[in-house]
Design an enzyme around this catalytic site. Sequence first.
Site, PDB file in Angstrom:
ATOM      1  N   CYS A  80      50.391  29.735 -32.428  1.00 15.97           N
ATOM      2  CA  CYS A  80      48.903  29.815 -32.006  1.00 15.97           C
ATOM      3  C   CYS A  80      47.842  29.203 -32.555  1.00 15.97           C
ATOM      4  O   CYS A  80      47.968  28.478 -34.573  1.00 15.97           O
ATOM      5  CB  CYS A  80      47.908  30.463 -30.770  1.00 15.97           C
ATOM      6  N   HIS A 174      51.478  31.268 -26.779  1.00 11.03           N
ATOM      7  CA  HIS A 174      51.809  32.957 -27.439  1.00 11.03           C
ATOM      8  C   HIS A 174      53.463  32.855 -26.181  1.00 11.03           C
ATOM      9  O   HIS A 174      53.547  33.445 -25.664  1.00 11.03           O
ATOM     10  CB  HIS A 174      50.488  33.696 -26.448  1.00 11.03           C
ATOM     11  N   GLU A 176      54.763  35.630 -26.753  1.00  8.76           N
ATOM     12  CA  GLU A 176      54.947  37.125 -26.883  1.00  8.76           C
ATOM     13  C   GLU A 176      54.402  37.326 -25.197  1.00  8.76           C
ATOM     14  O   GLU A 176      54.677  38.578 -25.236  1.00  8.76           O
ATOM     15  CB  GLU A 176      54.066  37.956 -28.137  1.00  8.76           C
TER      16      GLU A 176
HETATM   17  N1  GLN Z   1      41.233  28.755 -30.897  1.00  8.57           N
HETATM   18  C1  GLN Z   1      42.342  29.238 -31.698  1.00  8.57           C
HETATM   19  C2  GLN Z   1      41.615  29.457 -33.169  1.00  8.57           C
HETATM   20  O1  GLN Z   1      41.517  28.639 -33.642  1.00  8.57           O
HETATM   21  C3  GLN Z   1      43.099  30.350 -31.645  1.00  8.57           C
HETATM   22  C4  GLN Z   1      43.575  31.135 -30.315  1.00  8.57           C
HETATM   23  C5  GLN Z   1      44.840  31.626 -29.562  1.00  8.57           C
HETATM   24  O2  GLN Z   1      44.841  32.214 -31.287  1.00  8.57           O
HETATM   25  N2  GLN Z   1      45.133  31.506 -28.820  1.00  8.57           N
HETATM   26  O3  GLN Z   1      41.908  30.218 -33.879  1.00  8.57           O
END
Ligand code: GLN
Length: 200
Positions: A80, A174, A176
């Site tokens: 992410c 994610h 994890e």
């Molecule tokens: N929207 C977040 C960002 O731009 C990422 C979201 C996440 O890691 N769950 O960093």
Amino acid sequence: MAVKVGVLALQGAFALHTRALERLGVAVVEVRTREDLLGVDALVLPGGESTAISKLLEANDLFDAIGSRLAGGMPALGTCAGMILLANDVLDGRADQRSFGALDIAVRRNAFGRQVDSFEAEVHVAAIGDQPFHGVFIRAPYVEWSGPGVEVLGVIDGRPVVCRQGPVLATAFHPELSDDLRIHELFLSGSRVVTDTPER
Ligand code: GLN
């Protein structure tokens, strides 16, 4: 030599990555300083807020140190926000946010739309087997463009959400948060190739 995996622990969802790796029998170092980084063979960049992590990397004098390790071939898993930090090109980023350019992708932040902040979806990832991976997407990015050196390993709605380039693996979700260690195992199988090399 046993592999030691770092988990970048400046902000965000790092604790469950540590737990997942420990469940796989790996020695984990939570990385907050340059000294922590010296002892690791590979690094996990967790989800969280990529703009905040970018700032904290600079404030803690870690940005360039991690950048040169990545340039030297250190295996990495970015999830992410971690995927955003590894990317070459960040779309809808903040002007002052930095990324490592370790993965030849253009990634769009918060790409799945603001009204759907969070969703879960089954992602088919052939590299980890036939059973789909239950992906938890939280204000997730997706990959809008990927270079010829990038393998797209998983797709949602035609958008790449799992990508690999050599020893660098990234997911928009994610891993994890799912009780499924296969993404971490895939990452480690890439890392062992490096750590089995003698005289590093
Ligand atoms: N929207 C977040 C960002 O731009 C990422 C979201 C996440 O890691 N769950 O960093």
